[in-house]
Design a protein around this motif. Structure first.
Motif, PDB file in Angstrom:
ATOM      1  N   ALA A   1       0.809  -1.218   0.000  1.00  0.00           N
ATOM      2  CA  ALA A   1       0.000   0.000   0.000  1.00  0.00           C
ATOM      3  C   ALA A   1       0.846   1.274   0.000  1.00  0.00           C
ATOM      4  CB  ALA A   1      -0.924   0.019   1.221  1.00  0.00           C
ATOM      5  N   ARG A   2       2.165   1.129  -0.027  1.00  0.00           N
ATOM      6  CA  ARG A   2       3.039   2.299   0.148  1.00  0.00           C
ATOM      7  C   ARG A   2       2.802   3.372  -0.909  1.00  0.00           C
ATOM      8  NH1 ARG A   2       5.261   6.269   0.029  1.00  0.00           N
ATOM      9  NH2 ARG A   2       7.289   6.931   0.875  1.00  0.00           N
ATOM     10  N   LEU A   3       2.538   2.984  -2.142  1.00  0.00           N
ATOM     11  CA  LEU A   3       2.349   3.960  -3.211  1.00  0.00           C
ATOM     12  C   LEU A   3       0.885   4.117  -3.615  1.00  0.00           C
ATOM     13  CD1 LEU A   3       5.434   3.287  -5.514  1.00  0.00           C
ATOM     14  CD2 LEU A   3       5.108   5.120  -3.835  1.00  0.00           C
ATOM     15  N   ALA A   4      -0.014   3.796  -2.712  1.00  0.00           N
ATOM     16  CA  ALA A   4      -1.433   3.999  -2.988  1.00  0.00           C
ATOM     17  C   ALA A   4      -1.753   5.488  -3.074  1.00  0.00           C
ATOM     18  CB  ALA A   4      -2.286   3.342  -1.905  1.00  0.00           C
ATOM     19  N   TYR A   5      -2.634   5.841  -4.004  1.00  0.00           N
ATOM     20  CA  TYR A   5      -3.139   7.218  -4.054  1.00  0.00           C
ATOM     21  C   TYR A   5      -4.010   7.468  -2.822  1.00  0.00           C
ATOM     22  CZ  TYR A   5      -1.625   7.909  -8.896  1.00  0.00           C
ATOM     23  OH  TYR A   5      -0.866   8.063 -10.029  1.00  0.00           O
ATOM     24  N   HIS A   6      -3.933   8.687  -2.314  1.00  0.00           N
ATOM     25  CA  HIS A   6      -4.717   9.045  -1.136  1.00  0.00           C
ATOM     26  C   HIS A   6      -4.935  10.554  -1.116  1.00  0.00           C
ATOM     27  CE1 HIS A   6      -0.448   9.265  -0.039  1.00  0.00           C
ATOM     28  NE2 HIS A   6      -0.790  10.211   0.830  1.00  0.00           N
ATOM     29  N   GLY A   7      -5.938  10.988  -0.391  1.00  0.00           N
ATOM     30  CA  GLY A   7      -6.227  12.411  -0.309  1.00  0.00           C
ATOM     31  C   GLY A   7      -7.243  12.698   0.763  1.00  0.00           C
ATOM     32  N   VAL A   8      -7.552  13.985   0.919  1.00  0.00           N
ATOM     33  CA  VAL A   8      -8.518  14.439   1.924  1.00  0.00           C
ATOM     34  C   VAL A   8      -9.542  15.313   1.210  1.00  0.00           C
ATOM     35  CG1 VAL A   8      -8.869  15.749   4.058  1.00  0.00           C
ATOM     36  CG2 VAL A   8      -6.814  14.344   3.773  1.00  0.00           C
ATOM     37  N   PRO A   9     -10.677  14.739   0.779  1.00  0.00           N
ATOM     38  CA  PRO A   9     -11.671  15.538   0.074  1.00  0.00           C
ATOM     39  C   PRO A   9     -12.474  16.464   0.976  1.00  0.00           C
ATOM     40  CG  PRO A   9     -12.450  13.281   0.310  1.00  0.00           C
ATOM     41  CD  PRO A   9     -11.029  13.300   0.797  1.00  0.00           C
ATOM     42  N   LYS A  10     -12.453  16.197   2.288  1.00  0.00           N
ATOM     43  CA  LYS A  10     -13.305  16.994   3.167  1.00  0.00           C
ATOM     44  C   LYS A  10     -12.793  16.969   4.601  1.00  0.00           C
ATOM     45  CE  LYS A  10     -18.188  17.565   4.448  1.00  0.00           C
ATOM     46  NZ  LYS A  10     -19.563  17.002   4.290  1.00  0.00           N
ATOM     47  N   VAL A  11     -12.753  18.158   5.220  1.00  0.00           N
ATOM     48  CA  VAL A  11     -12.524  18.277   6.660  1.00  0.00           C
ATOM     49  C   VAL A  11     -13.859  18.636   7.297  1.00  0.00           C
ATOM     50  CG1 VAL A  11     -11.322  19.588   8.460  1.00  0.00           C
ATOM     51  CG2 VAL A  11     -10.108  18.919   6.375  1.00  0.00           C
ATOM     52  N   LEU A  12     -14.124  18.103   8.466  1.00  0.00           N
ATOM     53  CA  LEU A  12     -15.411  18.273   9.127  1.00  0.00           C
ATOM     54  C   LEU A  12     -15.312  19.378  10.173  1.00  0.00           C
ATOM     55  CD1 LEU A  12     -16.212  14.469   9.582  1.00  0.00           C
ATOM     56  CD2 LEU A  12     -16.769  15.962   7.651  1.00  0.00           C
ATOM     57  N   PRO A  13     -15.709  20.607   9.838  1.00  0.00           N
ATOM     58  CA  PRO A  13     -15.577  21.718  10.778  1.00  0.00           C
ATOM     59  C   PRO A  13     -16.440  21.513  12.010  1.00  0.00           C
ATOM     60  CG  PRO A  13     -16.887  22.371   8.873  1.00  0.00           C
ATOM     61  CD  PRO A  13     -16.335  21.022   8.570  1.00  0.00           C
ATOM     62  N   GLY A  14     -15.973  22.080  13.110  1.00  0.00           N
ATOM     63  CA  GLY A  14     -16.712  21.971  14.361  1.00  0.00           C
ATOM     64  C   GLY A  14     -16.437  20.711  15.134  1.00  0.00           C
ATOM     65  N   THR A  15     -15.452  19.910  14.674  1.00  0.00           N
ATOM     66  CA  THR A  15     -15.111  18.661  15.362  1.00  0.00           C
ATOM     67  C   THR A  15     -13.725  18.756  15.988  1.00  0.00           C
ATOM     68  OG1 THR A  15     -14.254  17.721  13.278  1.00  0.00           O
ATOM     69  CG2 THR A  15     -16.548  17.266  13.831  1.00  0.00           C
ATOM     70  N   GLY A  16     -13.263  19.977  16.247  1.00  0.00           N
ATOM     71  CA  GLY A  16     -11.912  20.196  16.764  1.00  0.00           C
ATOM     72  C   GLY A  16     -11.662  19.552  18.117  1.00  0.00           C
ATOM     73  N   ASP A  17     -10.497  19.833  18.652  1.00  0.00           N
ATOM     74  CA  ASP A  17     -10.037  19.152  19.867  1.00  0.00           C
ATOM     75  C   ASP A  17      -9.537  20.184  20.874  1.00  0.00           C
ATOM     76  OD1 ASP A  17      -9.024  17.442  21.763  1.00  0.00           O
ATOM     77  OD2 ASP A  17      -7.624  16.419  20.434  1.00  0.00           O
ATOM     78  N   PRO A  18     -10.447  20.870  21.573  1.00  0.00           N
ATOM     79  CA  PRO A  18     -10.013  21.880  22.547  1.00  0.00           C
ATOM     80  C   PRO A  18      -9.064  21.330  23.599  1.00  0.00           C
ATOM     81  CG  PRO A  18     -12.373  22.042  22.156  1.00  0.00           C
ATOM     82  CD  PRO A  18     -11.914  20.781  21.479  1.00  0.00           C
ATOM     83  N   ALA A  19      -9.210  20.051  23.961  1.00  0.00           N
ATOM     84  CA  ALA A  19      -8.327  19.468  24.978  1.00  0.00           C
ATOM     85  C   ALA A  19      -6.884  19.452  24.517  1.00  0.00           C
ATOM     86  CB  ALA A  19      -8.784  18.046  25.317  1.00  0.00           C
ATOM     87  N   ALA A  20      -6.672  19.425  23.201  1.00  0.00           N
ATOM     88  CA  ALA A  20      -5.317  19.448  22.655  1.00  0.00           C
ATOM     89  C   ALA A  20      -4.861  20.864  22.342  1.00  0.00           C
ATOM     90  CB  ALA A  20      -5.253  18.593  21.389  1.00  0.00           C
ATOM     91  N   GLY A  21      -5.739  21.843  22.558  1.00  0.00           N
ATOM     92  CA  GLY A  21      -5.381  23.222  22.246  1.00  0.00           C
ATOM     93  C   GLY A  21      -5.655  23.596  20.808  1.00  0.00           C
ATOM     94  N   LEU A  22      -6.497  22.806  20.115  1.00  0.00           N
ATOM     95  CA  LEU A  22      -6.806  23.075  18.714  1.00  0.00           C
ATOM     96  C   LEU A  22      -8.325  23.066  18.560  1.00  0.00           C
ATOM     97  CD1 LEU A  22      -5.088  23.576  16.155  1.00  0.00           C
ATOM     98  CD2 LEU A  22      -5.407  21.167  15.586  1.00  0.00           C
ATOM     99  N   HIS A  23      -8.915  24.262  18.623  1.00  0.00           N
ATOM    100  CA  HIS A  23     -10.369  24.370  18.592  1.00  0.00           C
ATOM    101  C   HIS A  23     -10.926  24.197  17.189  1.00  0.00           C
ATOM    102  CE1 HIS A  23     -11.024  25.830  22.788  1.00  0.00           C
ATOM    103  NE2 HIS A  23      -9.746  26.143  22.645  1.00  0.00           N
ATOM    104  N   SER A  24     -10.148  24.547  16.187  1.00  0.00           N
ATOM    105  CA  SER A  24     -10.601  24.405  14.809  1.00  0.00           C
ATOM    106  C   SER A  24      -9.410  24.107  13.911  1.00  0.00           C
ATOM    107  CB  SER A  24     -11.314  25.677  14.326  1.00  0.00           C
ATOM    108  OG  SER A  24     -10.414  26.770  14.311  1.00  0.00           O
ATOM    109  N   GLY A  25      -9.683  23.507  12.764  1.00  0.00           N
ATOM    110  CA  GLY A  25      -8.627  23.130  11.844  1.00  0.00           C
ATOM    111  C   GLY A  25      -8.050  21.766  12.179  1.00  0.00           C
ATOM    112  N   ARG A  26      -7.351  21.207  11.204  1.00  0.00           N
ATOM    113  CA  ARG A  26      -6.762  19.875  11.357  1.00  0.00           C
ATOM    114  C   ARG A  26      -5.264  19.932  11.138  1.00  0.00           C
ATOM    115  NH1 ARG A  26      -5.647  15.519   7.245  1.00  0.00           N
ATOM    116  NH2 ARG A  26      -5.400  13.583   8.433  1.00  0.00           N
TER     117      ARG A  26
END
Length: 220
Positions: free
Chosen positions: A182-207
């Motif tokens: 799987a090392r050379l498999a194509y991959h991507g991120v078509p969508k980020v889900l806003p509002g699902t951040g991680d305040p406990a990690a200090g990241l309220h929004s964005g990935r």
């Protein structure tokens, strides 16, 4: 940074494994703090310009080796000419433990020596098109960590950007490893889900997504 915990896993394809919740809250917070330091320089986080003039919607900063489409160098000649921040030993240790946990083999990380990391920040509307990680001269696995907003991670095949592919929801703290067939498999991120951040990690929004790799390169 010894706050890593093994979790159940899903084998998405031979050599490709998703481990939910691999980073606990302390480790996620530590990674966010480290990424903020790296984003400040010596080479700042930036939108990468592609050879044909396009600009990536994610912002990127590198460790160890600087990635410029489509090659690596020690200095960021397309940004400010500075040498990139070094790849830390603790992160390499995380990489070895990630392989051992993902592949359920204590020896899977033996000899794994990642020497570069690409850190991508996905703000509002950012995404990543289908691509292969093929600028490395090593076939060692890629280790990917997610903190912050969840995303749809599309993991495909090695022949084409299209189907067949599998959509996996990656959430804060998740690990994804792809190596072997799987090392050379194509991959991507078509969508980020806003509002699902991680305040406990200090990241309220964005990935934040950190991928560590072995370049197979040596000093010139």
């Amino acid at each position: 940074m010894d706050a890593l915990v093994p979790r159940p896993r899903t084998v998405v394809a031979p050599g490709a494994v998703h481990v939910p919740g691999w980073l606990d809250a302390d480790a996620r917070r530590a990674l966010v703090e480290a990424c903020r330091d790296w984003a400040a320089g010596p080479v700042p986080m930036r939108h990468t310009r592609l050879p044909r003039g396009g600009v990536m919607s994610v912002r990127t900063v590198c460790l160890g080796w600087h990635w410029k489409p489509y090659a690596y160098s020690r200095t960021a000649d397309d940004v400010n000419g500075a040498r990139v921040a070094p790849f830390p030993d603790w992160l390499a240790e995380w990489g070895r433990r990630a392989l051992a946990d993902a592949y359920r083999d204590p020896a899977a990380g033996d000899g794994y020596a990642p020497d570069t990391a690409l850190i991508n920040f996905y703000g509002a509307g950012a995404r990543m098109g289908m691509h292969q990680d093929r600028d490395e001269r090593s076939g060692a696995p890629v280790v990917s960590l997610t903190v912050g907003d969840a995303c749809v991670f599309r993991f495909g095949n090695t022949e084409t950007r299209g189907r067949p592919y599998t959509d996996v929801q990656l959430e804060s703290g998740d690990l994804f490893v792809f190596g072997g067939p799987a090392r050379l498999a194509y991959h991507g991120v078509p969508k980020v889900l806003p509002g699902t951040g991680d305040p406990a990690a200090g990241l309220h929004s964005g990935r934040l997504n950190l991928t560590m790799r072995v370049t197979g390169l040596t000093e010139p």
